[in-house]
Design an enzyme around this catalytic site. Structure first.
Site, PDB file in Angstrom:
ATOM      1  N   THR A 126       0.811  -1.230   0.000  1.00 15.42           N
ATOM      2  CA  THR A 126       0.000   0.000   0.000  1.00 15.42           C
ATOM      3  C   THR A 126       0.839   1.273   0.000  1.00 15.42           C
ATOM      4  OG1 THR A 126      -1.459   1.325   1.423  1.00 15.42           O
ATOM      5  CG2 THR A 126      -0.131  -0.312   2.520  1.00 15.42           C
ATOM      6  N   GLU A 128       0.319   3.628   1.836  1.00 18.39           N
ATOM      7  CA  GLU A 128       0.480   4.067   3.240  1.00 18.39           C
ATOM      8  C   GLU A 128       1.886   3.766   3.749  1.00 18.39           C
ATOM      9  OE1 GLU A 128      -1.664   5.680   5.517  1.00 18.39           O
ATOM     10  OE2 GLU A 128      -2.888   6.087   3.763  1.00 18.39           O
ATOM     11  N   TYR A 154      -1.115   0.595  10.827  1.00 18.34           N
ATOM     12  CA  TYR A 154      -1.475  -0.098   9.584  1.00 18.34           C
ATOM     13  C   TYR A 154      -0.311  -0.047   8.588  1.00 18.34           C
ATOM     14  CZ  TYR A 154      -3.584  -0.680   4.948  1.00 18.34           C
ATOM     15  OH  TYR A 154      -3.848  -1.076   3.658  1.00 18.34           O
ATOM     16  N   LYS A 158       1.853  -3.210   7.202  1.00 21.57           N
ATOM     17  CA  LYS A 158       1.918  -3.483   5.763  1.00 21.57           C
ATOM     18  C   LYS A 158       3.362  -3.519   5.274  1.00 21.57           C
ATOM     19  CE  LYS A 158      -2.136  -4.094   3.725  1.00 21.57           C
ATOM     20  NZ  LYS A 158      -2.410  -5.248   2.854  1.00 21.57           N
TER      21      LYS A 158
HETATM   22  P1  GDP Z   1      -6.599   6.200   4.041  1.00 23.94           P
HETATM   23  O1  GDP Z   1      -5.908   7.094   3.075  1.00 23.94           O
HETATM   24  O2  GDP Z   1      -6.325   4.747   3.800  1.00 23.94           O
HETATM   25  O3  GDP Z   1      -6.392   6.584   5.447  1.00 23.94           O
HETATM   26  O4  GDP Z   1      -8.179   6.340   3.682  1.00 23.94           O
HETATM   27  P2  GDP Z   1      -9.370   7.100   4.429  1.00 23.94           P
HETATM   28  O5  GDP Z   1     -10.472   7.214   3.439  1.00 23.94           O
HETATM   29  O6  GDP Z   1      -9.701   6.427   5.722  1.00 23.94           O
HETATM   30  O7  GDP Z   1      -8.782   8.545   4.771  1.00 23.94           O
HETATM   31  C1  GDP Z   1      -8.344   9.422   3.768  1.00 23.94           C
HETATM   32  C2  GDP Z   1      -8.061  10.761   4.375  1.00 23.94           C
HETATM   33  O8  GDP Z   1      -9.291  11.357   4.784  1.00 23.94           O
HETATM   34  C3  GDP Z   1      -7.183  10.732   5.632  1.00 23.94           C
HETATM   35  O9  GDP Z   1      -6.268  11.795   5.517  1.00 23.94           O
HETATM   36  C4  GDP Z   1      -8.160  10.987   6.766  1.00 23.94           C
HETATM   37  O10 GDP Z   1      -7.567  11.613   7.909  1.00 23.94           O
HETATM   38  C5  GDP Z   1      -9.125  11.939   6.077  1.00 23.94           C
HETATM   39  N1  GDP Z   1     -10.441  12.062   6.721  1.00 23.94           N
HETATM   40  C6  GDP Z   1     -11.067  13.227   7.059  1.00 23.94           C
HETATM   41  N2  GDP Z   1     -12.251  12.974   7.624  1.00 23.94           N
HETATM   42  C7  GDP Z   1     -12.404  11.631   7.646  1.00 23.94           C
HETATM   43  C8  GDP Z   1     -13.443  10.773   8.107  1.00 23.94           C
HETATM   44  O11 GDP Z   1     -14.459  11.204   8.628  1.00 23.94           O
HETATM   45  N3  GDP Z   1     -13.228   9.422   7.928  1.00 23.94           N
HETATM   46  C9  GDP Z   1     -12.093   8.919   7.347  1.00 23.94           C
HETATM   47  N4  GDP Z   1     -11.951   7.599   7.184  1.00 23.94           N
HETATM   48  N5  GDP Z   1     -11.101   9.716   6.921  1.00 23.94           N
HETATM   49  C10 GDP Z   1     -11.247  11.042   7.062  1.00 23.94           C
END
Ligand code: GDP
Length: 331
Positions: A126, A128, A154, A158
């Site tokens: 990933t 990440e 995470y 990974k």
């Molecule tokens: P990630 O890139 O695998 O962490 O995918 P996510 O969809 O969980 O998060 C993407 C980005 O959106 C990260 O920078 C989070 O901090 C931001 N983010 C902002 N608000 C939210 C929220 O309400 N839920 C999630 N999941 N992410 C959020």
């Protein structure tokens, strides 16, 4: 003769798309599912009726050996993981056990069942793992050669999975390929991820089912592609003459604000600010500021390229959620 594939993580977004793709290609598909009475079993049985379900757990080596003996696959796609970054901060040890050590268990299961020389293995690595910090951002995006600096339990788990997979390739000559995939979204994305959380909330706002959405930080940027395009890249990696690592990405990066803007435009709202609230509960102890991938190698070697662009992705997701929410179907 038809090939056989074993997919771990069959109940997830990528498991869904990959099982469909492999079935269309004539594969016999086995899917590993965790635990007794998994509530998602029914979805798989209904939507992917051709998948042969095996109950096994990535943290239980003996169950994986049995799965290998049952399926006798030529290809194993290891998609199973505790995959939510926010959740991994709250459950770091479970994340290490499943997302990290689970890869080792799967690789050992292949060796113990005699598949070391014959089975091709795909590891879901990933973006990440890169971490997105300013000091570590190549101008044209991260490549297979870029430095890793994970920013969450995470990402760290990974990275272990990535290196143990690489080590088995180098130590035992196994056909092991790692796909370093940037965020890939779609109608099947879990509601806990920001893109689907937004597309679903926007649909519900349009239908009068809710009046606002609560989010965390809105400035982080991601290289967001469509999951249906990315599983094609996974499959291509295992059809090469030799195993290797590949970045799959769009080569574009967009902020959550941009996603919000396009999603709300789909329902005729130009100013989304009155509909969005922020809550620190959705902010993370360490954030990945910006991810941008460089898919040049995958484009050249695999002939892979994403088809759905960023506006197309947002539109697809909002349209799906509008239909889902107006039908009252369950997601
Ligand atoms: P990630 O890139 O695998 O962490 O995918 P996510 O969809 O969980 O998060 C993407 C980005 O959106 C990260 O920078 C989070 O901090 C931001 N983010 C902002 N608000 C939210 C929220 O309400 N839920 C999630 N999941 N992410 C959020």
């Amino acid at each position: 003769m038809a090939k056989t594939a074993l997919i771990t993580g069959i109940t997830g977004q990528d498991g869904y798309h990959l099982a469909q793709l492999l079935h269309e290609k004539g594969y016999k598909v086995y899917g590993i599912m965790r635990a007794q009475q998994n509530p998602r079993r029914k979805n798989v049985e209904t939507e992917l009726p051709y998948v042969n379900i095996i109950e096994a757990d990535l943290s239980d080596l003996s169950s994986l050996v049995r799965a290998m003996e049952t399926a006798k696959p030529q290809e194993v796609y290891n998609l199973a993981a505790i995959s939510h970054v926010g959740y991994s901060f709250k459950n770091p040890i479970l994340t290490a056990d499943v997302t990290g050590k689970g890869v080792l268990n799967m690789l050992e299961a292949i060796r113990l069942s005699g598949g070391e020389k014959t089975v091709r293995f795909y590891q879901a690595s990933t973006s990440e793992m890169y971490g997105g910090l300013e000091y570590n951002r190549p101008k044209n995006g991260y490549t297979e050669e870029s430095k890793f600096h994970p920013r969450s339990p995470y990402g760290v788990a990974k990275l272990y999975g990535h290196w143990i997979a690489t080590n088995y390739r180098e130590s035992y000559g196994m056909f092991v390929s790692c796909g370093i995939l940037f965020n890939h979204e779609g109608e099947r994305r879990g509601l806990e991820f920001v893109t689907r959380k937004i597309s679903n909330a926007v649909a519900r706002i349009k239908l009068g089912k809710q009046d606002h959405i609560v989010l965390g930080d809105l400035w982080p940027k991601r290289d967001w592609g469509y999951a249906g395009d990315y599983v094609e890249g996974m499959w291509r990696m295992l059809q090469q003459d030799k195993p290797d690592d590949f970045v799959l990405a769009t080569g574009e990066t967009h902020s959550i604000e941009e996603f919000l803007t396009l999603a709300f435009k789909e329902i005729g709202i130009d100013d989304w600010k009155p509909y969005v609230k922020q809550d620190p509960a959705f902010m993370r102890p360490a954030e990945v500021d910006l991810l941008l991938g460089d898919p040049t190698k995958a484009e050249k070697v695999l002939g892979w390229k994403r088809k759905v662009d960023f506006p197309g992705l947002v539109k697809k997701m909002v349209e799906y959620d509008l239909e889902l929410e107006s039908d009252q179907k369950t997601s």
